[in-house]
Design an enzyme around this catalytic site. Structure first.
Site, PDB file in Angstrom:
ATOM      1  N   GLY A  45     -25.832  -7.559  17.300  1.00 25.54           N
ATOM      2  CA  GLY A  45     -25.282  -7.761  15.963  1.00 25.54           C
ATOM      3  C   GLY A  45     -26.180  -7.069  14.955  1.00 25.54           C
ATOM      4  N   CYS A  92     -33.795 -11.740  16.157  1.00 28.66           N
ATOM      5  CA  CYS A  92     -33.222 -10.922  15.093  1.00 28.66           C
ATOM      6  C   CYS A  92     -33.921  -9.566  15.138  1.00 28.66           C
ATOM      7  CB  CYS A  92     -33.454 -11.600  13.738  1.00 28.66           C
ATOM      8  SG  CYS A  92     -32.845 -10.634  12.341  1.00 28.66           S
ATOM      9  N   GLU A 135     -24.954 -13.291  11.410  1.00 33.92           N
ATOM     10  CA  GLU A 135     -24.685 -12.091  10.604  1.00 33.92           C
ATOM     11  C   GLU A 135     -24.187 -12.450   9.199  1.00 33.92           C
ATOM     12  OE1 GLU A 135     -26.026  -9.544  11.715  1.00 33.92           O
ATOM     13  OE2 GLU A 135     -26.195 -10.202  13.796  1.00 33.92           O
ATOM     14  N   HIS A 138     -27.104 -13.234   7.152  1.00 43.24           N
ATOM     15  CA  HIS A 138     -27.794 -12.022   6.690  1.00 43.24           C
ATOM     16  C   HIS A 138     -27.204 -11.537   5.364  1.00 43.24           C
ATOM     17  CE1 HIS A 138     -30.828 -10.539   9.424  1.00 43.24           C
ATOM     18  NE2 HIS A 138     -30.049 -10.652  10.478  1.00 43.24           N
TER      19      HIS A 138
HETATM   20 NI    NI Z   1     -30.581 -10.773  12.455  1.00 48.13          NI
END
Ligand code: NI
Length: 169
Positions: A45, A92, A135, A138
């Site tokens: 991702g 991440c 996501e 984010h």
């Molecule tokens: Ni991430």
């Protein structure tokens, strides 16, 4: 084009990204570049702020190239439904070399636009639900660090500060 991944400490990762309103060829090129950058970084991702672009765009492929139909583009995504809880190790690309158990909804429904601007909804469970939530976070300037205990978060931040000083970050 493969973009370098922005790492924790860069303010672009902690700001809400801007809504996408133009669905043109430039956007399609950016999405292709995001997939290329995600695969090059061995991720499943990637959100646009992670390549320094503060726009509400994320790409996901939880099969990592195995199933071409698993490639997903989320533009202006919102989580509209969550169910259950599930704790699992999460990482991440912007916080490389660290992983922590993160508790998230086990099932999540996202509402987003595709690269042509068409609205759609998709429900995922387990890893896909986790990717939807990670996501979308984010794009709201939120990292998984905000979902773990303050003690664990501070420990990771301390280690990163040391790596920054050593020129290893
Ligand atoms: Ni991430």
């Amino acid at each position: 084009m493969i973009y370098p991944i922005v790492k924790f400490g860069n303010p672009v990762l902690e700001k809400a990204a801007e809504k996408v309103s133009v669905f043109d060829e430039e956007l399609k090129k950016l999405i292709a570049d995001m997939f290329e950058s995600m695969y090059a970084a061995k991720g499943i991702g990637l959100a646009a702020p992670q390549i320094g672009i503060p726009r509400r765009i994320a790409v996901i492929d939880v099969t990592f190239k195995e199933d071409p139909n698993a490639k997903l583009v989320l533009i202006n995504p919102e989580i509209i439904h969550k169910e259950g809880r599930h704790s699992q190790s999460e990482g991440c690309l912007s916080i490389p070399e660290f992983r922590e158990n993160v508790s998230r909804a086990q099932v999540a429904t996202v509402r987003a636009q595709d690269m042509n601007g068409n609205l759609f909804e998709k429900t995922g469970d387990d890893l896909l639900a986790r990717a939807f939530q990670h996501e979308t976070d984010h794009l709201n300037g939120k990292l998984y660090l905000s979902h773990i205990s303050a003690i664990k978060r501070d420990l990771i931040k301390r280690k990163i500060r040391k790596m920054v000083k050593a020129g290893e970050w």
